[in-house]
Scaffold this active site. Sequence first.
Site, PDB file in Angstrom:
ATOM      1  N   LYS A  71       6.576  21.659   8.624  1.00  6.41           N
ATOM      2  CA  LYS A  71       6.193  21.310   7.245  1.00  6.41           C
ATOM      3  C   LYS A  71       7.024  22.002   6.183  1.00  6.41           C
ATOM      4  CE  LYS A  71       2.439  24.501   6.224  1.00  6.41           C
ATOM      5  NZ  LYS A  71       2.966  25.349   5.134  1.00  6.41           N
TER       6      LYS A  71
ATOM      7  N   TYR B  58      -5.499  31.887  10.539  1.00  2.00           N
ATOM      8  CA  TYR B  58      -4.492  32.650  11.303  1.00  2.00           C
ATOM      9  C   TYR B  58      -3.824  33.705  10.440  1.00  2.00           C
ATOM     10  CZ  TYR B  58      -4.533  29.529  15.345  1.00  2.00           C
ATOM     11  OH  TYR B  58      -4.899  28.833  16.469  1.00  2.00           O
TER      12      TYR B  58
ATOM     13  N   ARG C  18       4.618  35.982   6.807  1.00  2.80           N
ATOM     14  CA  ARG C  18       5.570  35.753   7.900  1.00  2.80           C
ATOM     15  C   ARG C  18       4.906  36.068   9.238  1.00  2.80           C
ATOM     16  NH1 ARG C  18      10.920  38.456   5.181  1.00  2.80           N
ATOM     17  NH2 ARG C  18      11.929  36.540   4.484  1.00  2.80           N
TER      18      ARG C  18
ATOM     19  N   LYS D  31      10.885  31.633   1.532  1.00  7.82           N
ATOM     20  CA  LYS D  31      10.009  31.262   2.647  1.00  7.82           C
ATOM     21  C   LYS D  31      10.320  29.862   3.161  1.00  7.82           C
ATOM     22  CE  LYS D  31       6.794  30.771   5.518  1.00  7.82           C
ATOM     23  NZ  LYS D  31       6.001  31.475   6.417  1.00  7.82           N
TER      24      LYS D  31
ATOM     25  N   ARG E  71      -1.602  23.063  16.597  1.00  6.44           N
ATOM     26  CA  ARG E  71      -1.236  22.344  15.377  1.00  6.44           C
ATOM     27  C   ARG E  71       0.146  21.711  15.484  1.00  6.44           C
ATOM     28  NH1 ARG E  71      -2.732  26.883  11.089  1.00  6.44           N
ATOM     29  NH2 ARG E  71      -2.109  28.197  12.875  1.00  6.44           N
TER      30      ARG E  71
ATOM     31  N   ARG F   2      11.314  22.229  28.798  1.00  7.49           N
ATOM     32  CA  ARG F   2      11.517  23.565  28.225  1.00  7.49           C
ATOM     33  C   ARG F   2      12.353  24.484  29.126  1.00  7.49           C
ATOM     34  NH1 ARG F   2      10.232  23.196  22.817  1.00  7.49           N
ATOM     35  NH2 ARG F   2       8.227  22.159  22.562  1.00  7.49           N
TER      36      ARG F   2
ATOM     37  N   CYS G 202       4.261  25.880  10.640  1.00  8.23           N
ATOM     38  CA  CYS G 202       5.295  26.296   9.680  1.00  8.23           C
ATOM     39  C   CYS G 202       6.515  25.368   9.705  1.00  8.23           C
ATOM     40  CB  CYS G 202       5.784  27.695  10.030  1.00  8.23           C
ATOM     41  SG  CYS G 202       4.527  28.920  10.096  1.00  8.23           S
TER      42      CYS G 202
ATOM     43  N   ARG H  47      15.531  27.444  10.318  1.00  9.99           N
ATOM     44  CA  ARG H  47      15.185  27.455  11.758  1.00  9.99           C
ATOM     45  C   ARG H  47      15.106  26.027  12.287  1.00  9.99           C
ATOM     46  NH1 ARG H  47      13.518  31.063  15.472  1.00  9.99           N
ATOM     47  NH2 ARG H  47      11.784  30.660  16.878  1.00  9.99           N
TER      48      ARG H  47
ATOM     49  N   GLY I  69       6.690  22.148  17.075  1.00  8.41           N
ATOM     50  CA  GLY I  69       5.320  22.053  16.541  1.00  8.41           C
ATOM     51  C   GLY I  69       5.004  23.261  15.693  1.00  8.41           C
TER      52      GLY I  69
ATOM     53  N   THR J  86      -1.534  24.737   3.377  1.00  5.74           N
ATOM     54  CA  THR J  86      -0.733  23.909   2.443  1.00  5.74           C
ATOM     55  C   THR J  86       0.046  22.880   3.266  1.00  5.74           C
ATOM     56  OG1 THR J  86       0.987  25.593   2.593  1.00  5.74           O
ATOM     57  CG2 THR J  86      -0.451  25.650   0.640  1.00  5.74           C
TER      58      THR J  86
HETATM   59  N1  SAJ Z   1      11.211  25.930  19.081  1.00  7.16           N
HETATM   60  C1  SAJ Z   1      12.288  25.280  19.696  1.00  7.16           C
HETATM   61  N2  SAJ Z   1      13.477  25.941  19.776  1.00  7.16           N
HETATM   62  C2  SAJ Z   1      13.643  27.198  19.284  1.00  7.16           C
HETATM   63  C3  SAJ Z   1      12.535  27.832  18.660  1.00  7.16           C
HETATM   64  C4  SAJ Z   1      11.333  27.182  18.576  1.00  7.16           C
HETATM   65  O1  SAJ Z   1      12.167  24.147  20.157  1.00  7.16           O
HETATM   66  O2  SAJ Z   1      14.732  27.742  19.401  1.00  7.16           O
HETATM   67  C5  SAJ Z   1       9.942  25.211  18.936  1.00  7.16           C
HETATM   68  C6  SAJ Z   1       8.766  25.908  19.580  1.00  7.16           C
HETATM   69  O3  SAJ Z   1       8.561  25.453  20.887  1.00  7.16           O
HETATM   70  C7  SAJ Z   1       7.617  25.496  18.673  1.00  7.16           C
HETATM   71  C8  SAJ Z   1       8.260  25.338  17.308  1.00  7.16           C
HETATM   72  O4  SAJ Z   1       9.658  25.178  17.548  1.00  7.16           O
HETATM   73  O5  SAJ Z   1       7.068  24.264  19.069  1.00  7.16           O
HETATM   74  C9  SAJ Z   1       8.038  26.513  16.375  1.00  7.16           C
HETATM   75  O6  SAJ Z   1       8.381  27.659  17.090  1.00  7.16           O
HETATM   76  P1  SAJ Z   1       8.550  29.079  16.319  1.00  7.16           P
HETATM   77  O7  SAJ Z   1       9.048  30.064  17.306  1.00  7.16           O
HETATM   78  O8  SAJ Z   1       9.331  28.892  15.085  1.00  7.16           O
HETATM   79  O9  SAJ Z   1       7.039  29.502  16.021  1.00  7.16           O
HETATM   80  P2  SAJ Z   1       6.238  29.392  14.656  1.00  7.16           P
HETATM   81  O10 SAJ Z   1       6.059  28.004  14.227  1.00  7.16           O
HETATM   82  O11 SAJ Z   1       5.016  30.209  14.831  1.00  7.16           O
HETATM   83  O12 SAJ Z   1       7.230  30.080  13.640  1.00  7.16           O
HETATM   84  C10 SAJ Z   1       6.863  31.233  12.973  1.00  7.16           C
HETATM   85  C11 SAJ Z   1       7.568  31.145  11.684  1.00  7.16           C
HETATM   86  N3  SAJ Z   1       7.071  32.235  10.910  1.00  7.16           N
HETATM   87  C12 SAJ Z   1       6.592  31.971   9.662  1.00  7.16           C
HETATM   88  O13 SAJ Z   1       6.644  30.883   9.142  1.00  7.16           O
HETATM   89  C13 SAJ Z   1       6.015  33.109   8.952  1.00  7.16           C
HETATM   90  C14 SAJ Z   1       9.060  31.243  11.874  1.00  7.16           C
HETATM   91  O14 SAJ Z   1       9.672  31.415  10.599  1.00  7.16           O
HETATM   92  C15 SAJ Z   1       9.437  32.421  12.702  1.00  7.16           C
HETATM   93  O15 SAJ Z   1      10.834  32.382  12.960  1.00  7.16           O
HETATM   94  C16 SAJ Z   1       8.684  32.392  14.011  1.00  7.16           C
HETATM   95  O16 SAJ Z   1       7.275  32.377  13.697  1.00  7.16           O
HETATM   96  C17 SAJ Z   1       8.984  33.664  14.772  1.00  7.16           C
HETATM   97  O17 SAJ Z   1       9.736  33.554  15.737  1.00  7.16           O
HETATM   98  O18 SAJ Z   1       8.489  34.713  14.348  1.00  7.16           O
END
Ligand code: SAJ
Length: 444
Positions: free
Chosen positions: A279, A24, A170, A222, A347, A419, A276, A229, A273, A101
């Site tokens: 973990k 990815y 990122r 990072k 994942r 959701r 990022c 978050r 899930g 990782t």
């Molecule tokens: N989620 C919630 N509540 C929220 C935000 C997310 O329950 O307010 C859940 C989502 O449903 C998902 C999980 O958390 O299952 C992760 O969601 P995410 O929006 O954080 O998506 P990711 O995992 O792809 O996060 C990535 C991360 N980017 C990198 O690590 C480079 C994160 O730091 C970013 O904030 C996010 O993308 C983004 O929004 O760009």
Amino acid sequence: MSLNTLQNKIAQKSALVSVIGLGYVGLPVACEFARMGFNVIGVELQSERVDKINQGISPIEGNEPGLEDLLAGVISSGRLHATGDYQELKQCDVVLIDVETPVDENNIPRYAALQSALRNLGPVLKKGALVIVESTIAPGTMYGTVLPLLEESSGGQLNRDFYLGNCPERVMPGKLLQNLDSLSRVVGGMTEETANTMILLYRNVVQADLDPVDCVTAELVKTVENAYRDVQIAFANEVALICEAVGGDVWKVRELVNKSPYRQMHLPGAGVGGHCIPKDPWLLAYGVQGKDVPLRIIPAARAVNESMPGHVVQLLGEALASANRTLAGAKILVMGYTYLEDSDDTRNSPSARLVDLLQAQGAEAVVHDPYVAGYQGDLLQMAQGCDAAVVMVRHSEYRDLDLSSLSKALRSPILVDGRRLFDQSYLNKNGLVIREIGRGVPKP
Ligand code: SAJ
């Protein structure tokens, strides 16, 4: 080759770039540098991925705007070539490492892929090459793991025979190319000159800030940004549980809280899930393992978020009980299996956890997901004979679902919304028994 020579080759785009790990992150990175005129060699262990990529076909499913066309273009122009053979890296001036990782069941980092990449790279590493780890790693990994392993495998010495840095990625599924170009990056160099050389390289792709730092700072930024978050999401989830208990609506509460300055309450939901957020907090924590630093908030937030699929099962049990049904023997329609809406990425999917918990209670899970092979199909048809439906992912196609048809298809018209996919008023008029994360049963 001196850094000055490397800087000139980067400026002339004659530097040969390689990316180890075409997943990815690595695949979009390889495509972007190829798009900008560099010759790029991508190293990937999975031969079927190598073949697909060399045919100009992206192995990444889901909606990735621009990636398919970009990949086809850079393959046909010969700018990008994929291989499984590290020998092809012998002439590479820059090596980007984008391997997984993960953490194991004890939340300890498993650097097997990173270690393997470094062991395979060392013997073929060109003298004077710049090696950049883009994978997310625990604070202290560059000095404690990457550097000694690369010196050992290459027989070389840092800043004499090779240069080293880390520049965490990122990216986010669904925005892989967009994030690469538009998000700022911390650029960690083992020396200031190395960081400046890295900035010269990344300036070709990144239109946002490139902030030179030392390697430990890059590792910290990072892992901290994602632990931040996770904690924010856990807070929202805990407020959701409070609202359920006192008859509130967390979405209304969140909307009004966020009107207060400097508040940004995140979205509560059925779980966290992805590759990022679940973990990276543990990678951050691992950075202080063995040191006298008591971590309380980071592990607690992980526990809250990991508990949310279980909370969905609890809501489901309560809703079934109101229809004199039990989870044991029930058939449950699980809507959404990916970890994020409109993506194919499963994942660390909270739905996978939910299915395990349902089966442990003697229930049968019927999983639907428009993006996941094996779970696609007609939702209403799959709802036939199910005793309840659970919304786990906010896929766009679910928003137009005719709830009255769903209600008729289900054996008992029960919906648990994990959701807040549906508006409350819309839910009420469709004869469904509803339970929602974050909405309490209003007091009579
Ligand atoms: N989620 C919630 N509540 C929220 C935000 C997310 O329950 O307010 C859940 C989502 O449903 C998902 C999980 O958390 O299952 C992760 O969601 P995410 O929006 O954080 O998506 P990711 O995992 O792809 O996060 C990535 C991360 N980017 C990198 O690590 C480079 C994160 O730091 C970013 O904030 C996010 O993308 C983004 O929004 O760009």
